[in-house]
Design a protein around this motif. Structure first.
Motif, PDB file in Angstrom:
ATOM      1  N   ALA A 131       1.524  -1.058  -0.213  1.00  0.00           N
ATOM      2  CA  ALA A 131      -0.191  -0.267  -0.249  1.00  0.00           C
ATOM      3  C   ALA A 131       0.563   1.361   0.159  1.00  0.00           C
ATOM      4  CB  ALA A 131      -0.880  -0.112   1.301  1.00  0.00           C
ATOM      5  N   ALA A 132       2.542   0.979   0.974  1.00  0.00           N
ATOM      6  CA  ALA A 132       2.793   2.005   1.006  1.00  0.00           C
ATOM      7  C   ALA A 132       3.024   2.584  -0.942  1.00  0.00           C
ATOM      8  CB  ALA A 132       4.006   2.352   1.724  1.00  0.00           C
ATOM      9  N   ARG A 133       3.949   1.965  -1.413  1.00  0.00           N
ATOM     10  CA  ARG A 133       4.519   2.579  -2.605  1.00  0.00           C
ATOM     11  C   ARG A 133       3.356   2.156  -3.537  1.00  0.00           C
ATOM     12  NH1 ARG A 133       7.369  -1.044  -6.136  1.00  0.00           N
ATOM     13  NH2 ARG A 133       6.126  -2.603  -6.714  1.00  0.00           N
ATOM     14  N   GLY A 134       1.811   1.713  -3.036  1.00  0.00           N
ATOM     15  CA  GLY A 134       0.854   2.135  -4.231  1.00  0.00           C
ATOM     16  C   GLY A 134       0.576   3.174  -4.105  1.00  0.00           C
ATOM     17  N   MET A 135       0.466   3.586  -3.042  1.00  0.00           N
ATOM     18  CA  MET A 135      -0.192   5.210  -2.614  1.00  0.00           C
ATOM     19  C   MET A 135       1.283   6.256  -3.492  1.00  0.00           C
ATOM     20  SD  MET A 135      -0.157   6.097   1.357  1.00  0.00           S
ATOM     21  CE  MET A 135      -1.441   5.029   1.820  1.00  0.00           C
ATOM     22  N   GLY A 136       2.072   5.791  -3.285  1.00  0.00           N
ATOM     23  CA  GLY A 136       3.420   6.866  -4.219  1.00  0.00           C
ATOM     24  C   GLY A 136       4.763   7.606  -2.941  1.00  0.00           C
ATOM     25  N   MET A 137       4.460   6.501  -2.213  1.00  0.00           N
ATOM     26  CA  MET A 137       6.001   6.848  -1.223  1.00  0.00           C
ATOM     27  C   MET A 137       7.568   6.333  -2.284  1.00  0.00           C
ATOM     28  SD  MET A 137       5.056   5.641   2.890  1.00  0.00           S
ATOM     29  CE  MET A 137       3.871   6.725   3.388  1.00  0.00           C
ATOM     30  N   THR A 138       7.925   7.108  -2.121  1.00  0.00           N
ATOM     31  CA  THR A 138       9.380   7.052  -2.764  1.00  0.00           C
ATOM     32  C   THR A 138      10.388   5.906  -1.321  1.00  0.00           C
ATOM     33  OG1 THR A 138       9.900   8.395  -1.222  1.00  0.00           O
ATOM     34  CG2 THR A 138       9.612   9.515  -3.063  1.00  0.00           C
TER      35      THR A 138
END
Ligand SMILES: Nc1ncnc2c1ncn2[C@@H]1O[C@H](COP(=O)(O)OP(=O)(O)OP(=O)(O)O)[C@@H](O)[C@H]1O
Ligand SMILES: [Mg+2]
Lengths: 238, 370
Positions: A131-138
């Motif tokens: 989810a962290a990746r998918g929501m656009g965290m670097t």
């Protein structure tokens, strides 16, 4: 101070109290407070250095998922090493003194911290990372905002077990020249002063308990509440 | 608008997950990807936010190739909801929802205000924001997941089996909630499920995928049920597709008749003399159950003397509900209620079937395709 040879337990306790009550044992650079502080200092220093080395390494390996085999290999290999042998070998290579002894302690502390950190990062739920990746965290944001906070319980657990090992081993390291409570212990051994040895052992144990308590308090302070709740919830469930 | 242009994905181990597939997702609609497990739905969906890059072909978002976009930035503009919700265990519900606004550089205060708005939007009470994910039920977690995905008001929403881990009742609630939200927000939604009923309920368009990553059919749900493209789709949409298709027939022409009624609390003197089924109503005229023909009432009528009623048909909804109400009622009379649940009349299965027949005839004579 005529305590020599084996005696019954009550007598030993009386003699230990007597030893402690002697003001001479509390003064000067060889006294209890000075050696205790020195012991504390060495332990905190070597675990601190181990944390500086092992936490970033553990985070990196956990975050990228590369080199997990390395972590397991290193920590198993190093756990199998006889601690005192390691410290002695370092002293033989580097000469007698504080630095080689401390280096030994650092090497001793690294595996526990490294595997704690690595296990911590790997324990973060994969969906949360996804989810962290998918929501656009670097990658950095993911590491700081998601992986590190969630790794803290296991990470600090690793530091605690490293600290316990180091407190115990630092005492033995007096034999290769490191100051601290080990001096009092070995000093007692050299002259057959068992009361003194018992006092030193007790102080080492107390120091270990104290440091563990400090780390436990730190853990309560920094570990996010949501994780504490999650852990108690799963324990209730089982 | 999302356009897949001959996208193909082969994983490192040689598995081909998506096979040269082209598909256009219209802006402002819900498009559902449906198919059996392992047919490449997730792979296809994750190409949109670059969680997976296609081996060949391209994906266009509003006309521009997403390969030209920085992945992290692209993703911040696309809401992402996954099966296990994937909430951050260490953050409160409110801070979970505030995450993307924070990534956009909003102050903590603004982000939290926005998050509180969204919790309300998805139907969660305000004080839930202070809790941690572990303190929520599965259904609540999913709502938070949806709120979090919507927090930065992204035009596009990707949802990968978001409701499959909750029980059927909660699932139906969440589906209704999504449809309600979509009415308000008009996002471009790409929704993945392996449940054909969910696909038919939610989708403006449904893409059926087949094992190996082939697109078997891409059509509006009604057309999918009416004219499955091949045997695979036919078996996938299931046996009772004829019945389920009634969901798409509107209520035009339904004219309820009046049944004999009685009120809870009435005595036998009030039972209508005609020997037929009698419908019992409460004081707000809501149906409570049926009284057998020729039944007598001891003293005042109470609910235990009644036979449980069938499903209720709300005026104006699809014919599927009307037929089901008639078939499930012990009396064979489907009870029609208004939006407040008050009694309007009854319909028989015969009446509903005649209606379906007459519509089919009129369509055939006009030569139009339904
Ligand atoms: N990272 C990967 N490496 C290799 N093969 C993969 C990988 N991810 C998916 N696959 C394979 O690709 C195919 C499609 O997978 P995908 O996850 O897209 O299916 P799906 O339709 O979402 O299935 P489900 O309904 O079970 O979620 C499957 O055969 C799967 O085993
Ligand atoms: Mg999937």
């Amino acid at each position: 101070m005529d305590a020599r040879g084996r005696k019954g337990a009550p007598e030993l306790i009386v003699n230990m109290i007597a030893w402690l009550a002697d003001p001479a044992h509390w003064r000067g650079p060889e006294g209890v407070p000075a050696q205790m502080l020195l012991h504390l200092y060495y332990c905190v220093l070597s675990v601190g250095v181990a944390v500086v080395i092992a936490v970033p390494l553990g985070l990196y390996i956990g975050h990228t998922g590369r080199g997990g085999v390395f972590v397991v290999g290193v920590s198993n290999a190093m756990r199998a090493l006889p601690t005192l042998g390691l410290v002695t070998a370092l002293v033989m290579f580097l000469g007698l003194g504080v630095v080689p002894a401390l280096a030994g302690l650092v090497i001793l502390a690294v595996p526990a911290v490294l595997s704690g950190t690595h296990a911590g990062v790997r324990s973060v739920p994969t969906e949360a990372v996804d989810a962290a990746r998918g929501m656009g965290m670097t990658p950095w944001q993911r590491l700081w905002q998601v992986e590190l906070p969630n790794a803290l319980p296991l990470l600090i657990g690793g530091v605690r077990s490293a600290m316990l090992q180091v407190v115990a081993t630092a005492a033995v390291a007096a034999y290769v020249g490191l100051g601290g409570l080990g001096r009092i212990l070995l000093g007692g051994l050299a002259v057959g002063e068992y009361d003194q040895m018992a006092v030193a052992a007790l102080l080492i144990a107390l120091l270990a308990v104290f440091l563990d308590g400090v780390l436990a308090a730190l853990s309560r302070w920094v570990v996010p509440r949501g994780l504490v709740l999650a852990n108690t919830a799963t324990h209730d469930g089982s | 608008m999302i356009e897949f242009q001959s996208v193909h994905k082969q994983y490192g181990n040689g598995t081909v997950a998506v096979q040269d597939l082209s598909l256009t997702v219209e802006a402002g609609t819900i498009t559902v990807l449906v198919g059996p497990s392992g047919c490449g739905k997730t792979t296809l969906m994750r190409m949109v936010n670059r969680m997976i890059d296609p081996s060949s072909g391209s994906v266009l978002l509003d006309g521009t190739d997403i390969r030209e976009r920085d992945p992290a930035r692209l993703r911040r503009g696309i809401g992402y909801v996954i099966q296990q919700a994937g909430l951050f265990p260490h953050r409160t519900v409110l801070d979970n929802v505030a995450t993307v606004p924070r990534l956009f550089g909003n102050s903590r205060r603004d982000a939290r205000r926005r998050a509180a708005e969204l919790l309300e939007r998805v139907g969660l009470p305000n004080d839930l924001g202070k809790r941690y994910p572990v303190q929520l039920s599965g259904g609540q977690q999913q709502r938070v997941g949806v709120a979090r995905a919507l927090a930065a008001d992204p035009p596009v929403l990707l949802m990968d089996e978001p409701f499959s881990a909750v029980d059927p009742v909660v699932r139906a609630d969440l589906q209704d909630e999504l449809l309600r939200l979509q009415d308000e927000l008009g996002k471009t939604v790409l929704f993945v499920t392996h449940d054909i009923d969910e696909a038919i309920k939610l989708g403006d368009r449904v893409a059926v995928l087949r094992q190996g990553g082939y697109l078997a059919q891409y059509a509006a749900p009604d057309d999918l049920l009416a004219e499955p493209a091949d045997d695979f789709v036919t078996s996938f949409v299931g046996r009772d597709r004829g019945y389920r298709r009634l969901s798409f027939l509107d209520s035009q022409g339904v004219c309820p008749e009046q049944a004999d009624t009685i009120r809870i609390g009435d005595t036998s003197a009030d039972v209508p003399s005609r020997a037929g089924w009698v419908l019992a109503l409460d004081h707000e005229r809501r149906p409570r159950g049926w009284l057998l023909p020729d039944a007598t009432v001891d003293g005042q009528l109470t609910e235990n003397q009644l036979l449980a009623g069938g499903s209720l048909y709300t005026e104006g909804t699809s014919l599927r509900g009307a037929l089901d109400a008639a078939l499930s009622a012990p009396s064979g009379l489907g009870v029609v209620v208004d939006a407040d649940g008050a009694y309007v009349g009854v319909v028989t299965a015969r009446h509903v079937l005649d209606l379906i027949e007459s519509r089919r005839r009129s369509v055939t004579t006009e030569g139009a395709v339904p």
